[in-house]
Design a protein around this motif. Structure first.
Motif, PDB file in Angstrom:
ATOM      1  N   GLU A 133       0.837  -1.213   0.000  1.00 29.64           N
ATOM      2  CA  GLU A 133       0.000   0.000   0.000  1.00 29.64           C
ATOM      3  C   GLU A 133       0.874   1.265   0.000  1.00 29.64           C
ATOM      4  OE1 GLU A 133      -2.448  -0.839   3.374  1.00 29.64           O
ATOM      5  OE2 GLU A 133      -4.045  -1.752   2.150  1.00 29.64           O
ATOM      6  N   SER A 134       1.933   1.229   0.798  1.00 28.38           N
ATOM      7  CA  SER A 134       2.832   2.382   0.870  1.00 28.38           C
ATOM      8  C   SER A 134       3.524   2.626  -0.467  1.00 28.38           C
ATOM      9  CB  SER A 134       3.887   2.169   1.954  1.00 28.38           C
ATOM     10  OG  SER A 134       3.284   1.959   3.198  1.00 28.38           O
ATOM     11  N   ALA A 135       3.869   1.550  -1.163  1.00 24.33           N
ATOM     12  CA  ALA A 135       4.557   1.684  -2.451  1.00 24.33           C
ATOM     13  C   ALA A 135       3.674   2.397  -3.474  1.00 24.33           C
ATOM     14  CB  ALA A 135       4.994   0.313  -2.965  1.00 24.33           C
ATOM     15  N   ILE A 136       2.393   2.065  -3.467  1.00 20.54           N
ATOM     16  CA  ILE A 136       1.436   2.742  -4.371  1.00 20.54           C
ATOM     17  C   ILE A 136       1.325   4.229  -3.976  1.00 20.54           C
ATOM     18  CG2 ILE A 136      -0.983   2.807  -5.180  1.00 20.54           C
ATOM     19  CD1 ILE A 136       0.217   0.220  -6.058  1.00 20.54           C
ATOM     20  N   LEU A 174       8.770   8.403   1.903  1.00 20.51           N
ATOM     21  CA  LEU A 174       8.050   7.132   2.089  1.00 20.51           C
ATOM     22  C   LEU A 174       8.726   6.018   1.279  1.00 20.51           C
ATOM     23  CD1 LEU A 174       5.673   5.582   3.331  1.00 20.51           C
ATOM     24  CD2 LEU A 174       4.232   6.360   1.447  1.00 20.51           C
ATOM     25  N   ALA A 175       9.180   6.355   0.064  1.00 20.06           N
ATOM     26  CA  ALA A 175       9.865   5.364  -0.773  1.00 20.06           C
ATOM     27  C   ALA A 175      11.095   4.803  -0.059  1.00 20.06           C
ATOM     28  CB  ALA A 175      10.250   5.973  -2.119  1.00 20.06           C
ATOM     29  N   TYR A 176      11.895   5.685   0.529  1.00 16.88           N
ATOM     30  CA  TYR A 176      13.086   5.223   1.254  1.00 16.88           C
ATOM     31  C   TYR A 176      12.710   4.392   2.482  1.00 16.88           C
ATOM     32  CZ  TYR A 176      16.407   7.808  -1.639  1.00 16.88           C
ATOM     33  OH  TYR A 176      17.177   8.242  -2.696  1.00 16.88           O
ATOM     34  N   LYS A 177      11.623   4.777   3.158  1.00 14.95           N
ATOM     35  CA  LYS A 177      11.166   4.014   4.324  1.00 14.95           C
ATOM     36  C   LYS A 177      10.808   2.568   3.918  1.00 14.95           C
ATOM     37  CE  LYS A 177       7.823   4.120   8.165  1.00 14.95           C
ATOM     38  NZ  LYS A 177       7.525   2.689   8.093  1.00 14.95           N
ATOM     39  N   ILE A 178      10.148   2.427   2.765  1.00 16.47           N
ATOM     40  CA  ILE A 178       9.763   1.090   2.274  1.00 16.47           C
ATOM     41  C   ILE A 178      11.017   0.237   2.045  1.00 16.47           C
ATOM     42  CG2 ILE A 178       8.715  -0.158   0.320  1.00 16.47           C
ATOM     43  CD1 ILE A 178       6.921   2.466   0.005  1.00 16.47           C
ATOM     44  N   ILE A 179      12.028   0.835   1.392  1.00 14.14           N
ATOM     45  CA  ILE A 179      13.267   0.109   1.094  1.00 14.14           C
ATOM     46  C   ILE A 179      13.908  -0.371   2.405  1.00 14.14           C
ATOM     47  CG2 ILE A 179      15.597   0.325   0.088  1.00 14.14           C
ATOM     48  CD1 ILE A 179      14.296   2.491  -1.845  1.00 14.14           C
ATOM     49  N   LYS A 180      13.904   0.513   3.406  1.00 10.78           N
ATOM     50  CA  LYS A 180      14.519   0.200   4.700  1.00 10.78           C
ATOM     51  C   LYS A 180      13.717  -0.893   5.436  1.00 10.78           C
ATOM     52  CE  LYS A 180      15.757   2.727   8.865  1.00 10.78           C
ATOM     53  NZ  LYS A 180      14.524   2.322   9.593  1.00 10.78           N
ATOM     54  N   THR A 232      10.376   4.538  -7.843  1.00  8.60           N
ATOM     55  CA  THR A 232       9.643   5.772  -7.584  1.00  8.60           C
ATOM     56  C   THR A 232      10.601   6.965  -7.475  1.00  8.60           C
ATOM     57  OG1 THR A 232       7.790   4.629  -6.559  1.00  8.60           O
ATOM     58  CG2 THR A 232       8.164   6.900  -5.850  1.00  8.60           C
ATOM     59  N   VAL A 233      11.771   6.731  -6.862  1.00  7.59           N
ATOM     60  CA  VAL A 233      12.724   7.832  -6.635  1.00  7.59           C
ATOM     61  C   VAL A 233      13.153   8.507  -7.952  1.00  7.59           C
ATOM     62  CG1 VAL A 233      14.922   8.486  -5.572  1.00  7.59           C
ATOM     63  CG2 VAL A 233      13.464   6.776  -4.456  1.00  7.59           C
ATOM     64  N   PRO A 234      13.691   7.780  -8.950  1.00  7.42           N
ATOM     65  CA  PRO A 234      14.063   8.471 -10.198  1.00  7.42           C
ATOM     66  C   PRO A 234      12.862   9.037 -10.944  1.00  7.42           C
ATOM     67  CG  PRO A 234      14.278   6.095 -10.449  1.00  7.42           C
ATOM     68  CD  PRO A 234      14.051   6.345  -8.997  1.00  7.42           C
ATOM     69  N   LEU A 235      11.694   8.401 -10.816  1.00  4.19           N
ATOM     70  CA  LEU A 235      10.493   8.934 -11.466  1.00  4.19           C
ATOM     71  C   LEU A 235      10.147  10.314 -10.906  1.00  4.19           C
ATOM     72  CD1 LEU A 235       8.036   5.932 -11.913  1.00  4.19           C
ATOM     73  CD2 LEU A 235       8.811   7.480 -13.715  1.00  4.19           C
ATOM     74  N   ILE A 236      10.255  10.458  -9.579  1.00  4.59           N
ATOM     75  CA  ILE A 236       9.986  11.758  -8.945  1.00  4.59           C
ATOM     76  C   ILE A 236      11.053  12.770  -9.378  1.00  4.59           C
ATOM     77  CG2 ILE A 236       9.882  13.021  -6.741  1.00  4.59           C
ATOM     78  CD1 ILE A 236       8.814  10.361  -5.489  1.00  4.59           C
ATOM     79  N   ASN A 237      12.329  12.338  -9.320  1.00  6.26           N
ATOM     80  CA  ASN A 237      13.430  13.250  -9.671  1.00  6.26           C
ATOM     81  C   ASN A 237      13.324  13.758 -11.100  1.00  6.26           C
ATOM     82  OD1 ASN A 237      14.417  12.912  -7.127  1.00  6.26           O
ATOM     83  ND2 ASN A 237      16.000  11.433  -7.699  1.00  6.26           N
ATOM     84  N   GLU A 238      12.849  12.876 -11.984  1.00  2.03           N
ATOM     85  CA  GLU A 238      12.762  13.274 -13.390  1.00  2.03           C
ATOM     86  C   GLU A 238      11.691  14.341 -13.619  1.00  2.03           C
ATOM     87  OE1 GLU A 238      12.998  10.783 -17.506  1.00  2.03           O
ATOM     88  OE2 GLU A 238      13.842   9.971 -15.668  1.00  2.03           O
TER      89      GLU A 238
END
Lengths: 242, 242
Positions: free
Chosen positions: B34-37, B47-53, B110-116
């Motif tokens: 759910e968090s990933a979506i 939130l993306a980094y939290k999921i990875i951790k 999600t991270v590079p998608l946001i950065n782009e």
């Protein structure tokens, strides 16, 4: 589904039959994988359809392993090394089945690639990547047969090279797609074929971990080994780490 | 790794602790998914980094299940339904761990998608597809808790709709890539995110098969159920069948 053709007289025979079924599955998986590369590179539609059809045999062997392991656990109550052997069989057969599924998906994608007729230049990097993973698969099966934990760890580390090949091919495919919009559809097939091979490598590393645990009786913790990989670029990890 | 916080007095307590660990894993996996979506749609890097951790916690629980099942098999020698429960735990935890891995990969992309900064129109179909698989996951966990084989079969069939959503999104992404070469890189991320969700659905169907076997004591053979899908187009199968 039936294991009727394994006429077993003793507990040892049952364990040997289980072992033999795993090795048979591994050999068939290797053949499917090699054939998938061959069908793709030789534009061999007939071979591609054969691979899709033959996948049933591996699924059957996987169910056979499930049945054999349940019987062994219920009736023989294995201990220590024997117990690890039975649990390892459940895990290895599941990974082999997934590897074979990816080979089947490669064959499925080969058909439209052939029909389309366009030759996608970056496809020529597929065999090298495929052969690297086939080599890993062969070596981990040898490690399983020989009970060689060190060999399993060596195969585990070999996956790093496969990940690097994948990232490089991924970038080449992106560039090739950007050159000409007509490359996009065939390139997505090649992209997924490359991704399949990268995932197959990951499943081989799972088998490495299982073989290590089987032999040593303690887990090869991913976090312990993967520490060696933290120097890699985040962008690489995006493509190869799930 | 240690299961020390599960202070168990009896065999029943051990089985219950195993069950609880599976449910805990399932709940955490749902949250990660759910968090990933949410991270993707709200462009939430934190939130993306939290999921990875947080993925480590699920990996730890998976190792914990492995350890608990080995102990149960070695010391308690479970029979019949209890034995199926233990073997089911091995399989379900492995599928949950894979689902969580895919959620982590979604967060990584999600991270590079946001950065782009580019907003990719077809991304708006991701939440519907994701919610369908989250619903499947919740329902199969309910089926596991209730020992409801019929519910597991119903969830198994629900995956067909997810496959269809994936194929439709896949086509939309191809078209979008062809419109403008600058869409290609972000679209491949969205393509793999969609593919991840489709694969998560497949892992939920694996859990359905395990729950069915656990309750009924006989396998829900894929070939038996998948017959209902043979009317589907080969092109659809290429994208969703491995």
């Amino acid at each position: 589904m039936t294991t009727g053709h394994h006429i077993v007289k003793s507990y040892d025979d049952e364990l040997k039959a289980l072992n033999d079924t795993i090795i048979e599955m591994a050999n068939l998986t290797e053949i499917q994988f090699e054939s998938a590369i061959q069908a793709l590179m030789n534009q061999d539609t007939e071979l591609a359809y054969k691979i899709i059809k033959d996948d049933d045999r591996i699924d059957d062997l996987n169910h056979e392993v499930d049945e054999m392991t349940m019987k062994l656990l219920a009736l023989r109550q294995p201990m220590a090394m024997d117990l690890r052997n039975v649990v390892a069989a459940i895990k290895i057969s599941s990974d082999l089945e997934r590897i074979a599924d990816y080979a089947t998906n490669m064959a499925r994608r080969t058909v439209p690639l052939i029909n389309e007729g366009t030759v996608i230049r970056p496809i020529h990097n597929i065999p090298r990547m495929g052969e690297a993973v086939i080599e890993m698969l062969k070596n981990v099966v040898d490690a399983y047969i020989a009970g060689d934990a060190d060999k399993a760890v060596a195969v585990w580390h070999a996956d790093k090279a496969v990940d690097e090949m994948y990232v490089s091919l991924f970038r080449e495919l992106l560039t090739y797609m950007m050159e000409d919009a007509s490359h996009i559809t065939p390139c997505t097939h090649v992209l997924f074929i490359a991704k399949n091979i990268e995932r197959m490598g990951d499943h081989v590393t799972n088998v490495c971990e299982t073989v290590y645990y089987l032999v040593r009786g303690e887990p090869l913790r991913e976090d312990r080994v993967r520490k060696t990989r933290t120097d890699r670029l985040l962008t690489d990890d995006i493509e190869t780490k799930e």
